[in-house]
Motif scaffolding. Structure first.
Motif, mmCIF file in Angstrom:
data_model
loop_
_atom_site.group_PDB
_atom_site.id
_atom_site.type_symbol
_atom_site.label_atom_id
_atom_site.label_comp_id
_atom_site.label_asym_id
_atom_site.label_seq_id
_atom_site.Cartn_x
_atom_site.Cartn_y
_atom_site.Cartn_z
ATOM 1 N N HIS A 1 -20.140 57.215 5.168
ATOM 2 C CA HIS A 1 -20.900 58.452 5.138
ATOM 3 C C HIS A 1 -20.842 59.192 6.473
ATOM 4 C CE1 HIS A 1 -22.784 56.731 1.474
ATOM 5 N NE2 HIS A 1 -22.880 57.989 1.130
ATOM 6 N N GLN A 2 -19.973 58.748 7.376
ATOM 7 C CA GLN A 2 -19.811 59.461 8.630
ATOM 8 C C GLN A 2 -18.985 60.723 8.404
ATOM 9 O OE1 GLN A 2 -21.566 58.379 11.285
ATOM 10 N NE2 GLN A 2 -22.282 56.794 9.854
ATOM 11 N N GLU A 3 -18.860 61.539 9.451
ATOM 12 C CA GLU A 3 -18.163 62.815 9.329
ATOM 13 C C GLU A 3 -16.699 62.631 8.936
ATOM 14 O OE1 GLU A 3 -19.307 65.798 9.436
ATOM 15 O OE2 GLU A 3 -21.362 65.396 10.078
ATOM 16 N N GLU A 4 -16.062 61.573 9.429
ATOM 17 C CA GLU A 4 -14.654 61.324 9.145
ATOM 18 C C GLU A 4 -14.502 59.936 8.527
ATOM 19 O OE1 GLU A 4 -12.367 63.508 9.350
ATOM 20 O OE2 GLU A 4 -13.505 65.064 10.413
ATOM 21 N N PRO A 5 -14.790 59.801 7.236
ATOM 22 C CA PRO A 5 -14.736 58.471 6.620
ATOM 23 C C PRO A 5 -13.348 57.841 6.648
ATOM 24 C CG PRO A 5 -14.998 60.194 4.951
ATOM 25 C CD PRO A 5 -15.206 60.832 6.277
ATOM 26 N N MET A 6 -12.285 58.655 6.588
ATOM 27 C CA MET A 6 -10.948 58.087 6.605
ATOM 28 C C MET A 6 -10.645 57.405 7.933
ATOM 29 S SD MET A 6 -9.688 58.202 3.703
ATOM 30 C CE MET A 6 -8.125 57.498 4.230
ATOM 31 N N GLU A 7 -11.259 57.886 9.003
ATOM 32 C CA GLU A 7 -11.080 57.212 10.282
ATOM 33 C C GLU A 7 -11.693 55.809 10.230
ATOM 34 O OE1 GLU A 7 -12.568 59.494 13.503
ATOM 35 O OE2 GLU A 7 -11.183 61.176 13.211
ATOM 36 N N GLU A 8 -12.826 55.687 9.525
ATOM 37 C CA GLU A 8 -13.447 54.378 9.378
ATOM 38 C C GLU A 8 -12.551 53.451 8.557
ATOM 39 O OE1 GLU A 8 -16.181 53.735 10.953
ATOM 40 O OE2 GLU A 8 -16.578 55.795 11.598
ATOM 41 N N VAL A 9 -11.916 54.007 7.532
ATOM 42 C CA VAL A 9 -10.994 53.205 6.725
ATOM 43 C C VAL A 9 -9.816 52.741 7.572
ATOM 44 C CG1 VAL A 9 -9.434 53.227 4.748
ATOM 45 C CG2 VAL A 9 -11.665 54.351 4.577
ATOM 46 N N MET A 10 -9.274 53.660 8.379
ATOM 47 C CA MET A 10 -8.118 53.307 9.208
ATOM 48 C C MET A 10 -8.477 52.251 10.245
ATOM 49 S SD MET A 10 -5.730 54.894 7.810
ATOM 50 C CE MET A 10 -4.473 54.378 8.983
ATOM 51 N N ASP A 11 -9.708 52.261 10.711
ATOM 52 C CA ASP A 11 -10.136 51.258 11.679
ATOM 53 C C ASP A 11 -10.082 49.849 11.093
ATOM 54 O OD1 ASP A 11 -10.531 53.110 13.646
ATOM 55 O OD2 ASP A 11 -12.703 53.291 13.332
ATOM 56 N N GLU A 12 -10.190 49.748 9.761
ATOM 57 C CA GLU A 12 -10.187 48.436 9.107
ATOM 58 C C GLU A 12 -9.009 48.314 8.153
ATOM 59 O OE1 GLU A 12 -13.719 46.502 8.257
ATOM 60 O OE2 GLU A 12 -15.037 48.045 9.050
ATOM 61 N N ILE A 13 -7.938 49.020 8.470
ATOM 62 C CA ILE A 13 -6.764 49.011 7.597
ATOM 63 C C ILE A 13 -6.154 47.618 7.512
ATOM 64 C CG2 ILE A 13 -5.033 49.524 9.375
ATOM 65 C CD1 ILE A 13 -5.268 51.119 5.860
ATOM 66 N N GLY A 14 -6.411 46.795 8.519
ATOM 67 C CA GLY A 14 -5.853 45.442 8.534
ATOM 68 C C GLY A 14 -6.324 44.594 7.375
ATOM 69 N N ILE A 15 -7.499 44.869 6.834
ATOM 70 C CA ILE A 15 -7.983 44.115 5.676
ATOM 71 C C ILE A 15 -7.934 44.957 4.407
ATOM 72 C CG2 ILE A 15 -10.438 44.714 5.949
ATOM 73 C CD1 ILE A 15 -11.030 41.795 5.125
ATOM 74 N N VAL A 16 -8.124 46.270 4.543
ATOM 75 C CA VAL A 16 -8.116 47.148 3.367
ATOM 76 C C VAL A 16 -6.720 47.231 2.758
ATOM 77 C CG1 VAL A 16 -8.423 49.524 2.583
ATOM 78 C CG2 VAL A 16 -10.082 48.507 4.156
ATOM 79 N N LEU A 17 -5.694 47.360 3.600
ATOM 80 C CA LEU A 17 -4.327 47.522 3.088
ATOM 81 C C LEU A 17 -3.835 46.293 2.321
ATOM 82 C CD1 LEU A 17 -1.826 49.271 2.838
ATOM 83 C CD2 LEU A 17 -1.059 48.387 5.061
ATOM 84 N N PRO A 18 -3.908 45.089 2.899
ATOM 85 C CA PRO A 18 -3.439 43.932 2.113
ATOM 86 C C PRO A 18 -4.257 43.702 0.845
ATOM 87 C CG PRO A 18 -4.440 43.227 4.180
ATOM 88 C CD PRO A 18 -4.264 44.694 4.272
ATOM 89 N N ALA A 19 -5.567 43.949 0.923
ATOM 90 C CA ALA A 19 -6.392 43.803 -0.282
ATOM 91 C C ALA A 19 -5.962 44.815 -1.339
ATOM 92 C CB ALA A 19 -7.868 44.001 0.069
ATOM 93 N N GLY A 20 -5.675 46.041 -0.911
ATOM 94 C CA GLY A 20 -5.229 47.069 -1.841
ATOM 95 C C GLY A 20 -3.875 46.737 -2.444
ATOM 96 N N ILE A 21 -2.975 46.157 -1.644
ATOM 97 C CA ILE A 21 -1.648 45.788 -2.144
ATOM 98 C C ILE A 21 -1.762 44.695 -3.204
ATOM 99 C CG2 ILE A 21 0.536 44.692 -1.504
ATOM 100 C CD1 ILE A 21 0.361 46.169 1.174
ATOM 101 N N ILE A 22 -2.583 43.701 -2.937
ATOM 102 C CA ILE A 22 -2.790 42.625 -3.919
ATOM 103 C C ILE A 22 -3.376 43.190 -5.209
ATOM 104 C CG2 ILE A 22 -4.138 40.557 -4.435
ATOM 105 C CD1 ILE A 22 -1.805 40.020 -2.597
ATOM 106 N N LEU A 23 -4.357 44.071 -5.083
ATOM 107 C CA LEU A 23 -4.979 44.679 -6.259
ATOM 108 C C LEU A 23 -3.954 45.484 -7.050
ATOM 109 C CD1 LEU A 23 -7.389 45.502 -8.011
ATOM 110 C CD2 LEU A 23 -7.906 47.277 -6.329
ATOM 111 N N ALA A 24 -3.151 46.286 -6.355
ATOM 112 C CA ALA A 24 -2.151 47.106 -7.031
ATOM 113 C C ALA A 24 -1.111 46.237 -7.730
ATOM 114 C CB ALA A 24 -1.487 48.050 -6.039
ATOM 115 N N ALA A 25 -0.659 45.180 -7.054
ATOM 116 C CA ALA A 25 0.363 44.310 -7.638
ATOM 117 C C ALA A 25 -0.153 43.614 -8.889
ATOM 118 C CB ALA A 25 0.815 43.278 -6.603
ATOM 119 N N VAL A 26 -1.341 43.034 -8.783
ATOM 120 C CA VAL A 26 -1.910 42.324 -9.935
ATOM 121 C C VAL A 26 -2.223 43.307 -11.064
ATOM 122 C CG1 VAL A 26 -3.835 40.898 -10.722
ATOM 123 C CG2 VAL A 26 -2.825 40.492 -8.480
ATOM 124 N N GLY A 27 -2.726 44.484 -10.712
ATOM 125 C CA GLY A 27 -3.057 45.484 -11.724
ATOM 126 C C GLY A 27 -1.831 45.978 -12.469
#
Length: 611
Positions: A292-318
């Motif tokens: 809910h901060q002004e730049e939420p995508m910056e918050e996502v990028m700060d934690e891309i190390g866990i968000v990206l692999p989790a997203g890849i696993i989800l996409a692959a299994v899906g």
């Protein structure tokens, strides 16, 4: 006719009845184990977090401690069936644990319901893996530990989806078993209408070919509509109260002030966020506060190390799951309808400013999503299946750890904040409590008058000044309970005005909420407390307020007489501030060493002494 049998599950002549019985017994025991594990995850720390706004609304709708009338039942569009269950439980106990146990039990029941859905759509192995995914699902656990209707909604969504598939896929086309779970799902939450629409769309092609089937289907949906018709009165009342027609506007072209949640009402990223949240919950990657901060995508990028692999696993299994469903006649179209119709429906409501988008509004698709993911790993060779499903479960467990133990993912601790204000308020105090007033009032037992800011009332410093000064006239001190400021004061004008015009005496930060005490004066700089000097000391305490909602300290309240600062090598200092010392040894143990505190505190005024 659409076959319901997954080819690999058809027994061959070489398979004995004994081996079939053995497989069934093993399945039963595995399912029992998953249910037991799921129940433990859902009841663990069930009352550890403070009640939240929607939960207090549920208590009001359920008439906890009172009488639930027919008018209140049918006027409640946010889950009258769940409110009825909570009301019945409240006659035995009104504790937070007892009331939330309704959700925990329903969330546990979702595990075998998802197994049946997976077995019905694909096969037994897929049902078991889907049950495993639901068992450890942070999304399912979150709503199993919340005093809201979404665990009931997901449970009934699974049952009605099973019945809808059986009606369309079977030769006889029996719709009788569909009517009750579908009607009850509407009484659990109106978002079930999206699910029922997806079922109707799935039945349409066969209805065009089979007149008898069409008549049965139309009769079933008519009965569902008839049973749900009494809720139309409550919907009409809500539409008038919420001024739906007046506020309807196209969100991308409207000013933020015109929208129900400002720029949070709708986002193009809502759909992928909903899928990610249903897979991993709200405690993997950025928390809700960061998003809910002004730049939420910056918050996502700060934690891309866990968000990206989790997203890849989800996409692959899906994707593997969708591929597997495509190989089975009718399954892919059914799964896509159940997933996309709610997603599109909720997006349209947000797009036209009727209701802000939230992943929970598409939770009717959650059981089918889990089955789709399970279908993606079951056909793989064992090493690949274990690797992919294990990676998915690992990310779920990491999210569960965050849900249970990381403060940034918890609900705002209004329980601790209200208990602290109650322990420290005195005659002449006023409390400003925007956004979370109802939760604060639920816990607060003091007599200080309270006032709020609503959306749009903090649009300028002048408006803030007028509202505050009007409400604090004649008062000596002001408590400001600040939580979720982006909802009514995204620009931070309230805190800025108070800091610039009144004297900050004290600040204490609990999980997700800050409590600030200001001294008031007609000239704009509040008087300090008696005998207080300015030291600007800062420190941190760890733990939380007790489960009974009371601040863990000695009787007599907390005031400015004793200050002790306890520091240990490698640890942050703990600052204790208490009014009366009654049993110094017990006080020292409870306040300085007990692991029940969860606050960071800044005290302005008073001399700090080292213990």
């Amino acid at each position: 006719m659409v076959s319901r049998e997954f080819p690999a599950t058809v027994a061959t002549s070489g398979v004995s009845a004994l081996s079939g019985d053995s497989r069934r017994a093993r399945t039963v025991w595995l399912l029992v184990g998953l249910v037991a594990l799921g129940a433990s995850l859902r009841f663990y720390r069930l009352d550890a977090q403070s009640l939240w706004i929607d939960e207090v609304y549920t208590m009001g709708a359920a008439a906890v401690g009172g009488r639930l009338s027919f008018r209140a039942f049918f006027g409640n569009i946010q889950g009258p069936l769940y409110a009825l269950l909570v009301h019945l439980v409240s006659t035995l106990s009104a504790s937070t644990f007892a009331l939330r146990s309704v959700s925990a039990l329903l969330g546990t029941a979702l595990i075998p319901a998802t197994f049946l859905l997976g077995k019905t759509l694909v096969d037994r192995s897929t049902g078991l893996v889907a049950a495993l995914f639901v068992c450890v699902s942070p999304f399912a656990v979150w709503y199993s530990q919340e005093l809201r209707n979404y665990s009931l909604l997901m449970f009934l969504a699974a049952l009605s989806t099973i019945a809808a598939w059986n009606a369309v896929a079977s030769r006889k086309g029996r719709w009788g078993p569909y009517v009750l779970p579908a009607a009850l799902s509407i009484y659990s939450n109106l978002s079930a209408l999206f699910l029922i629409a997806s079922h109707a769309l799935f039945a349409a092609p066969r209805s065009l070919r089979d007149r008898v089937f069409m008549q049965r289907a139309l009769l079933a949906f008519a009965l569902v509509a008839l049973l749900a018709a009494p809720l139309a009165w409550g919907v009409t009342m809500w539409a008038e109260q919420a001024r739906v027609q007046e506020k309807a506007t196209f969100a991308p072209e409207a000013e933020a002030a015109e929208l129900r949640r400002g720029d949070l009402t709708y986002s193009p990223l809502a759909a992928p966020y909903a899928v990610f949240s249903m897979a991993y919950g709200y405690s993997l990657g950025p928390g809700l506060v960061e998003l809910h901060q002004e730049e939420p995508m910056e918050e996502v990028m700060d934690e891309i190390g866990i968000v990206l692999p989790a997203g890849i696993i989800l996409a692959a299994v899906g994707l593997l799951g969708l591929k597997r469903l495509a190989e089975l006649r009718g399954r892919l179209g059914f799964a896509l309808l159940v997933a996309l119709v709610p997603l599109v429906g909720a997006s349209i409501l947000a797009l036209f400013n009727v209701k802000p988008f939230n992943p929970r509004y598409v939770s009717v698709a959650f059981p089918v999503l889990m089955v789709t993911l399970a279908a993606g790993v079951v056909p793989l060779r064992r090493p690949a299946a274990i690797l992919l499903s294990g990676a998915f479960v690992l990310f779920c467990l990491l999210s569960l750890h965050g849900h249970y133990h990381e403060p940034r993912y918890r609900k705002s601790d209004i329980r601790a904040a209200s208990a602290y204000v109650e322990e420290n308020d005195r005659a002449g105090d006023v409390v400003l409590v925007p956004v979370v007033r109802d939760v604060f009032n639920h816990y607060y037992g003091g007599s200080a008058p309270r006032f709020v800011f609503h959306a749009g009332q903090a649009g300028s410093l002048k408006a803030v000044e007028e509202r505050i000064e009007r409400n604090v006239e004649g008062a000596e001190r002001l408590w400001y309970v600040r939580a979720r400021p982006w909802e009514v004061d995204r620009g931070g004008r309230i805190a800025r005005y108070l800091d610039e015009n009144h004297r900050l005496l004290e600040r204490i930060d609990f999980t997700g909420v800050s409590v600030r005490l200001y001294g008031l004066s007609a000239s704009g700089g509040g008087a300090a407390e008696d005998g207080a000097g300015v030291t600007g000391q800062s420190a941190r305490l760890s733990g939380s307020v007790g489960g009974d909602g009371r601040w863990p300290g000695p009787s007599g309240g907390v005031g400015p007489v004793l200050h002790c600062l306890v520091a240990a090598p490698g640890r942050e200092a703990a600052f204790i501030h208490s009014a009366q010392v009654r049993g110094s040894v017990a006080l020292w143990h409870r306040l300085c060493f007990a692991e029940r505190w969860s606050a960071s505190r800044t005290a302005v005024g008073g001399e700090v002494q080292r213990g």
